[in-house]
Design an enzyme around this catalytic site. Structure first.
Site, PDB file in Angstrom:
ATOM      1  N   ASP A   8       0.633  -1.349  -0.119  1.00  0.00           N
ATOM      2  CA  ASP A   8       0.040   0.167  -0.204  1.00  0.00           C
ATOM      3  C   ASP A   8       0.752   1.701  -0.355  1.00  0.00           C
ATOM      4  OD1 ASP A   8      -1.196  -2.607   1.308  1.00  0.00           O
ATOM      5  OD2 ASP A   8      -3.351  -0.988   1.794  1.00  0.00           O
ATOM      6  N   ASN A  40      -4.077   3.563  -0.900  1.00  0.00           N
ATOM      7  CA  ASN A  40      -4.159   4.593  -0.871  1.00  0.00           C
ATOM      8  C   ASN A  40      -2.867   5.517  -0.957  1.00  0.00           C
ATOM      9  OD1 ASN A  40      -3.418   2.258   1.966  1.00  0.00           O
ATOM     10  ND2 ASN A  40      -5.034   3.240   2.605  1.00  0.00           N
ATOM     11  N   HIS A  68     -10.204   0.970  -0.081  1.00  0.00           N
ATOM     12  CA  HIS A  68     -10.229   2.478  -0.312  1.00  0.00           C
ATOM     13  C   HIS A  68     -10.655   2.645  -1.406  1.00  0.00           C
ATOM     14  CE1 HIS A  68      -9.786   3.652   4.016  1.00  0.00           C
ATOM     15  NE2 HIS A  68      -8.964   2.990   4.209  1.00  0.00           N
ATOM     16  N   HIS A 153      -6.032  -8.502   0.464  1.00  0.00           N
ATOM     17  CA  HIS A 153      -6.171  -7.219   1.604  1.00  0.00           C
ATOM     18  C   HIS A 153      -6.937  -7.375   2.804  1.00  0.00           C
ATOM     19  CE1 HIS A 153      -5.985  -3.032   1.479  1.00  0.00           C
ATOM     20  NE2 HIS A 153      -7.065  -2.774   1.779  1.00  0.00           N
ATOM     21  N   HIS A 178      -3.117  -4.186   3.309  1.00  0.00           N
ATOM     22  CA  HIS A 178      -3.818  -3.801   3.998  1.00  0.00           C
ATOM     23  C   HIS A 178      -3.871  -3.224   5.408  1.00  0.00           C
ATOM     24  CE1 HIS A 178      -7.721  -1.999   5.641  1.00  0.00           C
ATOM     25  NE2 HIS A 178      -7.673  -3.285   6.998  1.00  0.00           N
TER      26      HIS A 178
END
Ligand SMILES: [Fe+2]
Ligand SMILES: [Fe+2]
Length: 280
Positions: A8, A40, A68, A153, A178
């Protein structure tokens, strides 16, 4: 085949280390395939079309997402025209974009990339085990593809480990994302799949999972939101996992990757050049 998965990417600091380091790593390690989780990337929440393009230009072959995925509303639209960006496969049917992608390396190898989301301490989605079963049956390792990578994730390490053993021997790599913290359990499972519970984030580790510390501390102590979460802006560590994949599509070597920032550095020594100056 040499494959690098990067966890991420969080905010500007994460993007900066990725764009700065990835072209050099790709060259230095002669990478065949690079996968980056970008959930992210835009201010900590989601991804924009221009950021996705920056990642692909820097040397990513495929960008994965997570809970997200659609925080930036433009992703709802541009994901349909960017097949190299995928969201979790087990989203409800009708969600924009796809959850798996078959990419081809420069040498002509076919790599199946699948993004899935766990369900423990996460939003209730379709069963990721059943979704993986369907995808791997449709595109079996050695027949439909030469390598297969699953970005799982998820929050719970138990769900990640159970899932990895469920697909062991049928994929090249299962890597968790995650939690934004790298784990030290990288290994090759009994039936040949590479595994790491979490790749860690690519971001500033002087933070609370990539965010400036003040607001998370305030929320934990007062239970009141008083400001927006902002990504921490200090030097970021590029975190991920390096995997060498044999002709049968299974992992032969695996090592953690941590480049830049404040975490202890880690590079796959089996790819580092061994040229040394011998002083007489
Ligand atoms: Fe994340
Ligand atoms: Fe996430």
């Amino acid at each position: 085949m040499r494959l690098l998965f990067i966890g991420d990417v969080v905010g500007r600091a994460g993007r900066a280390v990725l764009v700065e380091q990835l072209p050099d790593l790709r060259r230095a390690w002669s990478l065949d395939c690079v996968i980056v989780n970008g959930e992210n990337a835009a201010g900590g929440f989601g991804i924009t079309e221009s950021i996705c393009a920056d990642f692909l230009d820097a040397g990513a072959d495929c960008v994965t997402l997570g809970n997200h995925a659609f925080d930036q509303r433009e992703a709802l639209v541009f994901i349909a025209r960017q097949p190299r960006l995928i969201r979790p496969l087990n989203y409800p049917s009708g969600a924009p974009g796809g959850g798996a992608n078959l990419i081809e390396t420069a040498a002509g190898a076919r790599v199946l990339v699948v993004n899935l989301m766990g369900r423990v301490f996460m939003d209730a989605l379709d069963d990721p085990f059943a979704a993986a079963e369907r995808e791997l049956s449709a595109c079996p390792l050695g027949l439909g593809c030469d390598a297969a990578v699953i970005d799982f994730h998820a929050e719970a390490s138990s769900e990640k480990q159970a899932f990895a053993h469920f697909v062991d021997g049928r994929v090249s790599l299962v890597v968790g994302t995650h939690t934004h913290v790298p784990t030290a359990d990288h290994q090759i499972l009994p039936h040949g799949s590479g595994y790491m519970t979490d790749a860690g984030m690519t971001g500033d580790y002087d933070s609370v999972i990539g965010m400036e510390k003040d607001e998370p501390i305030r929320r934990f102590t007062t239970k009141l939101p008083s400001a927006r979460f902002e990504p921490a802006g200090g030097a970021a560590t590029l975190c991920g996992v390096a995997v060498e994949i044999g002709r049968n599509g299974l992992a032969t070597r695996i090592a953690p990757v941590r480049v830049g920032g404040k975490l202890a550095q880690a590079r796959p020594e089996f790819w580092e050049s061994v040229t040394q100056t011998v002083v007489a």
